[in-house]
Design a protein around this motif. Structure first.
Motif, PDB file in Angstrom:
ATOM      1  N   ASP A  90     -29.143  20.884  41.255  1.00  0.00           N
ATOM      2  CA  ASP A  90     -29.325  19.499  40.828  1.00  0.00           C
ATOM      3  C   ASP A  90     -28.159  18.610  41.263  1.00  0.00           C
ATOM      4  O   ASP A  90     -28.201  17.387  41.076  1.00  0.00           O
ATOM      5  N   THR A  91     -27.128  19.214  41.833  1.00  0.00           N
ATOM      6  CA  THR A  91     -25.973  18.454  42.285  1.00  0.00           C
ATOM      7  C   THR A  91     -26.380  17.459  43.365  1.00  0.00           C
ATOM      8  O   THR A  91     -26.977  17.840  44.382  1.00  0.00           O
ATOM      9  N   ALA A  92     -26.071  16.190  43.141  1.00  0.00           N
ATOM     10  CA  ALA A  92     -26.461  15.125  44.077  1.00  0.00           C
ATOM     11  C   ALA A  92     -25.927  13.797  43.563  1.00  0.00           C
ATOM     12  O   ALA A  92     -25.454  13.703  42.420  1.00  0.00           O
ATOM     13  N   VAL A  93     -26.037  12.780  44.402  1.00  0.00           N
ATOM     14  CA  VAL A  93     -25.865  11.409  43.935  1.00  0.00           C
ATOM     15  C   VAL A  93     -27.227  10.933  43.452  1.00  0.00           C
ATOM     16  O   VAL A  93     -28.225  11.064  44.165  1.00  0.00           O
ATOM     17  N   TYR A  94     -27.259  10.409  42.250  1.00  0.00           N
ATOM     18  CA  TYR A  94     -28.507   9.963  41.643  1.00  0.00           C
ATOM     19  C   TYR A  94     -28.581   8.440  41.682  1.00  0.00           C
ATOM     20  O   TYR A  94     -27.610   7.749  41.313  1.00  0.00           O
ATOM     21  N   TYR A  95     -29.717   7.941  42.124  1.00  0.00           N
ATOM     22  CA  TYR A  95     -29.934   6.509  42.259  1.00  0.00           C
ATOM     23  C   TYR A  95     -31.150   6.086  41.429  1.00  0.00           C
ATOM     24  O   TYR A  95     -32.131   6.832  41.345  1.00  0.00           O
ATOM     25  N   CYS A  96     -31.117   4.897  40.879  1.00  0.00           N
ATOM     26  CA  CYS A  96     -32.332   4.299  40.349  1.00  0.00           C
ATOM     27  C   CYS A  96     -32.716   3.138  41.264  1.00  0.00           C
ATOM     28  O   CYS A  96     -31.871   2.552  41.956  1.00  0.00           O
ATOM     29  N   ALA A  97     -34.006   2.836  41.258  1.00  0.00           N
ATOM     30  CA  ALA A  97     -34.519   1.811  42.158  1.00  0.00           C
ATOM     31  C   ALA A  97     -35.698   1.112  41.508  1.00  0.00           C
ATOM     32  O   ALA A  97     -36.423   1.703  40.690  1.00  0.00           O
ATOM     33  N   MET A  98     -35.917  -0.142  41.883  1.00  0.00           N
ATOM     34  CA  MET A  98     -36.995  -0.956  41.340  1.00  0.00           C
ATOM     35  C   MET A  98     -38.005  -1.254  42.432  1.00  0.00           C
ATOM     36  O   MET A  98     -37.627  -1.605  43.552  1.00  0.00           O
ATOM     37  N   GLY A  99     -39.289  -1.137  42.072  1.00  0.00           N
ATOM     38  CA  GLY A  99     -40.341  -1.438  43.008  1.00  0.00           C
ATOM     39  C   GLY A  99     -41.604  -1.855  42.300  1.00  0.00           C
ATOM     40  O   GLY A  99     -41.657  -1.863  41.065  1.00  0.00           O
ATOM     41  N   PRO A 100     -42.643  -2.203  43.037  1.00  0.00           N
ATOM     42  CA  PRO A 100     -43.900  -2.616  42.405  1.00  0.00           C
ATOM     43  C   PRO A 100     -44.619  -1.431  41.770  1.00  0.00           C
ATOM     44  O   PRO A 100     -44.477  -0.291  42.229  1.00  0.00           O
ATOM     45  N   ILE A 101     -45.342  -1.708  40.690  1.00  0.00           N
ATOM     46  CA  ILE A 101     -46.185  -0.657  40.127  1.00  0.00           C
ATOM     47  C   ILE A 101     -47.371  -0.432  41.052  1.00  0.00           C
ATOM     48  O   ILE A 101     -47.741  -1.320  41.820  1.00  0.00           O
ATOM     49  N   PRO A 102     -47.988   0.766  41.048  1.00  0.00           N
ATOM     50  CA  PRO A 102     -47.687   1.926  40.200  1.00  0.00           C
ATOM     51  C   PRO A 102     -46.512   2.734  40.731  1.00  0.00           C
ATOM     52  O   PRO A 102     -45.953   2.426  41.788  1.00  0.00           O
ATOM     53  N   CYS A 103     -46.163   3.777  40.001  1.00  0.00           N
ATOM     54  CA  CYS A 103     -45.050   4.637  40.392  1.00  0.00           C
ATOM     55  C   CYS A 103     -45.328   5.315  41.736  1.00  0.00           C
ATOM     56  O   CYS A 103     -46.472   5.603  42.101  1.00  0.00           O
ATOM     57  N   SER A 104     -44.253   5.602  42.439  1.00  0.00           N
ATOM     58  CA  SER A 104     -44.321   6.313  43.712  1.00  0.00           C
ATOM     59  C   SER A 104     -43.049   7.124  43.862  1.00  0.00           C
ATOM     60  O   SER A 104     -41.996   6.757  43.332  1.00  0.00           O
ATOM     61  N   ASN A 105     -43.133   8.222  44.598  1.00  0.00           N
ATOM     62  CA  ASN A 105     -41.934   9.001  44.911  1.00  0.00           C
ATOM     63  C   ASN A 105     -41.434   8.695  46.321  1.00  0.00           C
ATOM     64  O   ASN A 105     -40.557   9.380  46.828  1.00  0.00           O
ATOM     65  N   ARG A 106     -41.972   7.656  46.947  1.00  0.00           N
ATOM     66  CA  ARG A 106     -41.563   7.262  48.287  1.00  0.00           C
ATOM     67  C   ARG A 106     -40.482   6.204  48.213  1.00  0.00           C
ATOM     68  O   ARG A 106     -40.711   5.111  47.698  1.00  0.00           O
ATOM     69  N   ALA A 107     -39.321   6.512  48.777  1.00  0.00           N
ATOM     70  CA  ALA A 107     -38.181   5.595  48.702  1.00  0.00           C
ATOM     71  C   ALA A 107     -38.497   4.246  49.342  1.00  0.00           C
ATOM     72  O   ALA A 107     -38.003   3.206  48.895  1.00  0.00           O
ATOM     73  N   GLY A 108     -39.316   4.248  50.387  1.00  0.00           N
ATOM     74  CA  GLY A 108     -39.612   3.020  51.097  1.00  0.00           C
ATOM     75  C   GLY A 108     -40.365   1.993  50.290  1.00  0.00           C
ATOM     76  O   GLY A 108     -40.428   0.812  50.669  1.00  0.00           O
ATOM     77  N   LYS A 109     -40.921   2.401  49.167  1.00  0.00           N
ATOM     78  CA  LYS A 109     -41.675   1.473  48.341  1.00  0.00           C
ATOM     79  C   LYS A 109     -40.760   0.641  47.433  1.00  0.00           C
ATOM     80  O   LYS A 109     -41.185  -0.349  46.854  1.00  0.00           O
ATOM     81  N   TYR A 110     -39.526   1.040  47.294  1.00  0.00           N
ATOM     82  CA  TYR A 110     -38.613   0.408  46.347  1.00  0.00           C
ATOM     83  C   TYR A 110     -37.723  -0.618  47.039  1.00  0.00           C
ATOM     84  O   TYR A 110     -37.234  -0.388  48.148  1.00  0.00           O
ATOM     85  N   ASN A 111     -37.521  -1.746  46.359  1.00  0.00           N
ATOM     86  CA  ASN A 111     -36.842  -2.876  46.969  1.00  0.00           C
ATOM     87  C   ASN A 111     -35.374  -2.998  46.592  1.00  0.00           C
ATOM     88  O   ASN A 111     -34.543  -3.399  47.415  1.00  0.00           O
ATOM     89  N   ILE A 112     -35.058  -2.671  45.357  1.00  0.00           N
ATOM     90  CA  ILE A 112     -33.711  -2.862  44.829  1.00  0.00           C
ATOM     91  C   ILE A 112     -33.165  -1.508  44.416  1.00  0.00           C
ATOM     92  O   ILE A 112     -33.847  -0.759  43.708  1.00  0.00           O
ATOM     93  N   TRP A 113     -31.928  -1.224  44.810  1.00  0.00           N
ATOM     94  CA  TRP A 113     -31.304   0.059  44.528  1.00  0.00           C
ATOM     95  C   TRP A 113     -29.958  -0.148  43.836  1.00  0.00           C
ATOM     96  O   TRP A 113     -29.244  -1.126  44.116  1.00  0.00           O
ATOM     97  N   GLY A 114     -29.639   0.800  42.962  1.00  0.00           N
ATOM     98  CA  GLY A 114     -28.299   0.825  42.390  1.00  0.00           C
ATOM     99  C   GLY A 114     -27.325   1.484  43.344  1.00  0.00           C
ATOM    100  O   GLY A 114     -27.704   1.937  44.433  1.00  0.00           O
ATOM    101  N   GLN A 115     -26.070   1.578  42.913  1.00  0.00           N
ATOM    102  CA  GLN A 115     -25.024   2.103  43.781  1.00  0.00           C
ATOM    103  C   GLN A 115     -24.931   3.623  43.725  1.00  0.00           C
ATOM    104  O   GLN A 115     -24.262   4.238  44.558  1.00  0.00           O
ATOM    105  N   GLY A 116     -25.582   4.238  42.751  1.00  0.00           N
ATOM    106  CA  GLY A 116     -25.580   5.692  42.624  1.00  0.00           C
ATOM    107  C   GLY A 116     -24.518   6.200  41.673  1.00  0.00           C
ATOM    108  O   GLY A 116     -23.476   5.562  41.466  1.00  0.00           O
ATOM    109  N   THR A 117     -24.783   7.363  41.100  1.00  0.00           N
ATOM    110  CA  THR A 117     -23.820   8.036  40.229  1.00  0.00           C
ATOM    111  C   THR A 117     -23.838   9.525  40.559  1.00  0.00           C
ATOM    112  O   THR A 117     -24.902  10.113  40.753  1.00  0.00           O
ATOM    113  N   GLN A 118     -22.662  10.119  40.655  1.00  0.00           N
ATOM    114  CA  GLN A 118     -22.536  11.513  41.095  1.00  0.00           C
ATOM    115  C   GLN A 118     -22.766  12.465  39.927  1.00  0.00           C
ATOM    116  O   GLN A 118     -22.128  12.344  38.875  1.00  0.00           O
ATOM    117  N   VAL A 119     -23.651  13.429  40.161  1.00  0.00           N
ATOM    118  CA  VAL A 119     -23.859  14.531  39.222  1.00  0.00           C
ATOM    119  C   VAL A 119     -23.474  15.820  39.930  1.00  0.00           C
ATOM    120  O   VAL A 119     -23.989  16.125  41.009  1.00  0.00           O
TER     121      VAL A 119
END
Length: 123
Positions: A90-119
Motif C-alpha cells: 500500500d506504500t505510495a503517494v495518495y491523491y484525491c481528485a474531483m471530477g464529474p459524477i458518476p464515479c470512475s477509476n480513470r484518472a483522465g476523468k478528474y479535473n482537479i487534483w490535490g498535491q498528494g500525501t505519502q503513505v
C-alpha cells in the motif's frame, strides 16, 4: 478558487491504520465525484476508491476492498479514506481528485487534483 488538500499520510507498520483527509474548497462536494488514487514509484497512478453524491454508489479497487472505507462529511466539505490492515504494497503517494459524477477509476476523468500525501507501510 477550487482546491483540494490531502493530509494524514505517515509511516505505519504493517497491519496498522491511517485515515487520510481530502479537504475541498471553492466548490461543494455534493455535486461531484471525489476519487482517491495512489502512485507508487515506477508505477502508474491507480484509482482505488471513489464517492459521488450522498446516495450514490461507492467504488473500491479489488486490492483494497474490505480494508479501506471512503466517507464524506458534507458539513466539513471533506472526504476521508480510512485505511486498515495496511500492507507494504500500500506504500505510495495518495491523491484525491474531483471530477464529474458518476464515479470512475480513470484518472483522465478528474479535473482537479490535490498535491498528494505519502503513505509508507514498513516495519
Amino acid at each position: 478558487q477550487v482546491h483540494l488538500a490531502e493530509s494524514g499520510g505517515d509511516l505505519v507498520q504493517p497491519g496498522g491504520s491511517l485515515r487520510l483527509s481530502c479537504a475541498a474548497s471553492g466548490f461543494t462536494l455534493d455535486y461531484f465525484a471525489i476519487g482517491w488514487f495512489r502512485q507508487a514509484p515506477g508505477q502508474e497512478r491507480e484509482g482505488i476508491s471513489c464517492i459521488s453524491t450522498s446516495d450514490g454508489p461507492i467504488f473500491y479497487e479489488e486490492s483494497v476492498k474490505g480494508r479501506f472505507t471512503i466517507s464524506r462529511d458534507n458539513f466539513k466539505n471533506t472526504v476521508y479514506l480510512q485505511m486498515n490492515s495496511l500492507k507494504p504494497e500500500d506504500t505510495a503517494v495518495y491523491y484525491c481528485a474531483m471530477g464529474p459524477i458518476p464515479c470512475s477509476n480513470r484518472a483522465g476523468k478528474y479535473n482537479i487534483w490535490g498535491q498528494g500525501t505519502q503513505v509508507t507501510v514498513s516495519s
